[in-house]
Motif scaffolding. Sequence first.
Motif, PDB file in Angstrom:
ATOM      1  N   LYS A  29      56.989  33.948  53.254  1.00 26.51           N
ATOM      2  CA  LYS A  29      56.858  34.278  51.846  1.00 26.51           C
ATOM      3  C   LYS A  29      55.416  34.065  51.392  1.00 26.51           C
ATOM      4  N   LYS A  30      54.884  35.076  50.743  1.00 32.03           N
ATOM      5  CA  LYS A  30      53.524  35.015  50.235  1.00 32.03           C
ATOM      6  C   LYS A  30      53.555  35.166  48.716  1.00 32.03           C
ATOM      7  N   ILE A  31      52.736  34.383  48.051  1.00 31.40           N
ATOM      8  CA  ILE A  31      52.638  34.458  46.598  1.00 31.40           C
ATOM      9  C   ILE A  31      51.417  35.302  46.246  1.00 31.40           C
ATOM     10  N   VAL A  32      51.647  36.365  45.506  1.00 31.47           N
ATOM     11  CA  VAL A  32      50.557  37.227  45.052  1.00 31.47           C
ATOM     12  C   VAL A  32      50.357  36.969  43.564  1.00 31.47           C
ATOM     13  N   HIS A  33      49.285  36.272  43.243  1.00 34.75           N
ATOM     14  CA  HIS A  33      48.998  35.914  41.853  1.00 34.75           C
ATOM     15  C   HIS A  33      47.779  36.706  41.393  1.00 34.75           C
ATOM     16  N   PRO A  34      47.925  37.572  40.389  1.00 36.90           N
ATOM     17  CA  PRO A  34      46.803  38.420  39.965  1.00 36.90           C
ATOM     18  C   PRO A  34      45.556  37.632  39.590  1.00 36.90           C
ATOM     19  N   GLN A  35      45.723  36.518  38.882  1.00 40.31           N
ATOM     20  CA  GLN A  35      44.564  35.746  38.444  1.00 40.31           C
ATOM     21  C   GLN A  35      43.798  35.178  39.634  1.00 40.31           C
ATOM     22  N   VAL A  36      44.530  34.672  40.620  1.00 40.08           N
ATOM     23  CA  VAL A  36      43.885  34.134  41.813  1.00 40.08           C
ATOM     24  C   VAL A  36      43.211  35.254  42.599  1.00 40.08           C
ATOM     25  N   THR A  37      43.844  36.425  42.629  1.00 42.39           N
ATOM     26  CA  THR A  37      43.259  37.569  43.331  1.00 42.39           C
ATOM     27  C   THR A  37      41.939  37.981  42.702  1.00 42.39           C
ATOM     28  N   ILE A  38      41.902  38.049  41.375  1.00 45.86           N
ATOM     29  CA  ILE A  38      40.671  38.424  40.674  1.00 45.86           C
ATOM     30  C   ILE A  38      39.599  37.365  40.888  1.00 45.86           C
ATOM     31  N   GLN A  39      39.997  36.092  40.863  1.00 46.06           N
ATOM     32  CA  GLN A  39      39.043  35.014  41.113  1.00 46.06           C
ATOM     33  C   GLN A  39      38.438  35.153  42.499  1.00 46.06           C
ATOM     34  N   SER A  40      39.278  35.435  43.482  1.00 46.34           N
ATOM     35  CA  SER A  40      38.792  35.598  44.851  1.00 46.34           C
ATOM     36  C   SER A  40      37.844  36.784  44.959  1.00 46.34           C
ATOM     37  N   LEU A  41      38.163  37.863  44.250  1.00 40.01           N
ATOM     38  CA  LEU A  41      37.300  39.047  44.260  1.00 40.01           C
ATOM     39  C   LEU A  41      35.910  38.707  43.751  1.00 40.01           C
ATOM     40  N   PHE A  42      35.845  37.990  42.635  1.00 36.79           N
ATOM     41  CA  PHE A  42      34.551  37.617  42.072  1.00 36.79           C
ATOM     42  C   PHE A  42      33.793  36.670  43.003  1.00 36.79           C
ATOM     43  N   ASN A  43      34.516  35.744  43.604  1.00 37.68           N
ATOM     44  CA  ASN A  43      33.858  34.782  44.486  1.00 37.68           C
ATOM     45  C   ASN A  43      33.199  35.461  45.676  1.00 37.68           C
ATOM     46  N   TRP A  44      33.904  36.401  46.315  1.00 34.73           N
ATOM     47  CA  TRP A  44      33.338  37.079  47.482  1.00 34.73           C
ATOM     48  C   TRP A  44      32.240  38.058  47.083  1.00 34.73           C
ATOM     49  N   LEU A  45      32.352  38.645  45.893  1.00 34.59           N
ATOM     50  CA  LEU A  45      31.253  39.471  45.387  1.00 34.59           C
ATOM     51  C   LEU A  45      30.006  38.618  45.201  1.00 34.59           C
ATOM     52  N   TYR A  46      30.193  37.444  44.635  1.00 33.32           N
ATOM     53  CA  TYR A  46      29.079  36.526  44.420  1.00 33.32           C
ATOM     54  C   TYR A  46      28.495  36.068  45.754  1.00 33.32           C
ATOM     55  N   TRP A  47      29.349  35.880  46.748  1.00 28.93           N
ATOM     56  CA  TRP A  47      28.892  35.503  48.089  1.00 28.93           C
ATOM     57  C   TRP A  47      28.000  36.594  48.666  1.00 28.93           C
ATOM     58  N   ALA A  48      28.415  37.856  48.524  1.00 25.04           N
ATOM     59  CA  ALA A  48      27.622  38.971  49.050  1.00 25.04           C
ATOM     60  C   ALA A  48      26.280  39.082  48.335  1.00 25.04           C
ATOM     61  N   MET A  49      26.269  38.825  47.033  1.00 24.17           N
ATOM     62  CA  MET A  49      25.017  38.871  46.279  1.00 24.17           C
ATOM     63  C   MET A  49      24.031  37.826  46.793  1.00 24.17           C
ATOM     64  N   ASN A  50      24.524  36.642  47.085  1.00 24.18           N
ATOM     65  CA  ASN A  50      23.636  35.588  47.581  1.00 24.18           C
ATOM     66  C   ASN A  50      23.204  35.842  49.019  1.00 24.18           C
ATOM     67  N   LEU A  51      24.043  36.523  49.780  1.00 26.30           N
ATOM     68  CA  LEU A  51      23.631  36.915  51.128  1.00 26.30           C
ATOM     69  C   LEU A  51      22.423  37.844  51.051  1.00 26.30           C
ATOM     70  N   ALA A  52      22.463  38.767  50.102  1.00 26.17           N
ATOM     71  CA  ALA A  52      21.326  39.674  49.918  1.00 26.17           C
ATOM     72  C   ALA A  52      20.092  38.932  49.417  1.00 26.17           C
ATOM     73  N   SER A  53      20.304  37.835  48.680  1.00 28.03           N
ATOM     74  CA  SER A  53      19.169  37.073  48.145  1.00 28.03           C
ATOM     75  C   SER A  53      18.318  36.440  49.236  1.00 28.03           C
ATOM     76  N   LEU A  54      18.887  36.280  50.420  1.00 26.79           N
ATOM     77  CA  LEU A  54      18.123  35.685  51.516  1.00 26.79           C
ATOM     78  C   LEU A  54      16.992  36.590  51.996  1.00 26.79           C
ATOM     79  N   SER A  55      16.949  37.814  51.483  1.00 22.37           N
ATOM     80  CA  SER A  55      15.858  38.713  51.860  1.00 22.37           C
ATOM     81  C   SER A  55      14.500  38.158  51.446  1.00 22.37           C
ATOM     82  N   SER A  56      14.496  37.260  50.462  1.00 27.41           N
ATOM     83  CA  SER A  56      13.220  36.674  50.043  1.00 27.41           C
ATOM     84  C   SER A  56      12.619  35.780  51.122  1.00 27.41           C
TER      85      SER A  56
END
Length: 300
Positions: free
Chosen positions: A22-49
């Motif tokens: 059984k898996k729990i699909v919670h929309p709020q947690v899903t959106i939070q995870s989406l933002f977190n990984w987007l933010y992770w990708a942004m900081n990965l790109a920041s290493l170009s400096s």
Amino acid sequence: MILSRKKQAIQTTVFLEIKGKKKIVHPQVTIQSLFNWLYWAMNLASLSSLLTTNVEKYHSFWLAYLIPLIVFMGAIIVLVVGRQRYIRAPPNGSLLIQAFRVIKIAFRLRWKLGKQDHIKHILDYAKQAQISDEITQTNEKMNEFIDDLKQAIYACRVFTFYPIYWLCYNQMVGNLTSQAAQMNVGPLPNDILQNIDPLVLIIFIPIFEKIIYPSLRRLNINFKPILRITCGFIVASLAIAWTAIVQHLIYSTGPNYSFTTEPCSTSKCQKFNNITVAWQIPSYFLIAISRDVQCRFTEH
């Protein structure tokens, strides 16, 4: 506001059975995870400096600026080539202009109708307006927009304190860089330590996402947005406090101490004190952690 409205419509938790579990699909947690990984990708790109700061020091500024230009051109090409695959919503005017119109109507009707006991919020006076040239939406959509605007104004009370936070955070690209110039950085440029911030975030966002926050949810600990902001502010304050301690150590170390003597004009003079720039690492680490906590407020 749009995201907030969508979230309100999908608050129901869904239980799914995947591979016998059984898996729990919670929309709020899903959106939070989406933002977190987007933010992770942004900081990965920041290493170009890491590349551009060394190119600037050892080659030239023009090449350091050319590198991000090439990357941006690549991104533009991707957007142009894939434009048929995107969902492109037609423009519907400026939300800011629409908000000012609602506020103007609300104040005008408040003045015209006087105080109405059944109207709790001043913006609700705008709901009394009939469809006119000023607002071309249906009453239902207009009322929905007014409710969103009320929520946005209510949320802005929290952001009143954010200038203080960003004042601390922006020391990373200002005073911390100047402070590093007073320290022994070896062969590195003094602004390269800024990359500690995205590096810490790249490491700790998955840790927060996969370990810390799921553990808090299992323990029924609700790490609410205001609490996250408070923790972020405290950690940022610790970062600035540590930076002040480092500055004291710089002024307590030779050969220049507090740099109050006449600066040496020859190239053989040492223009920094004998203290390693590694003392700055906790400042960057703490400010990055505070930012990591802060970014999780954006999805609320």
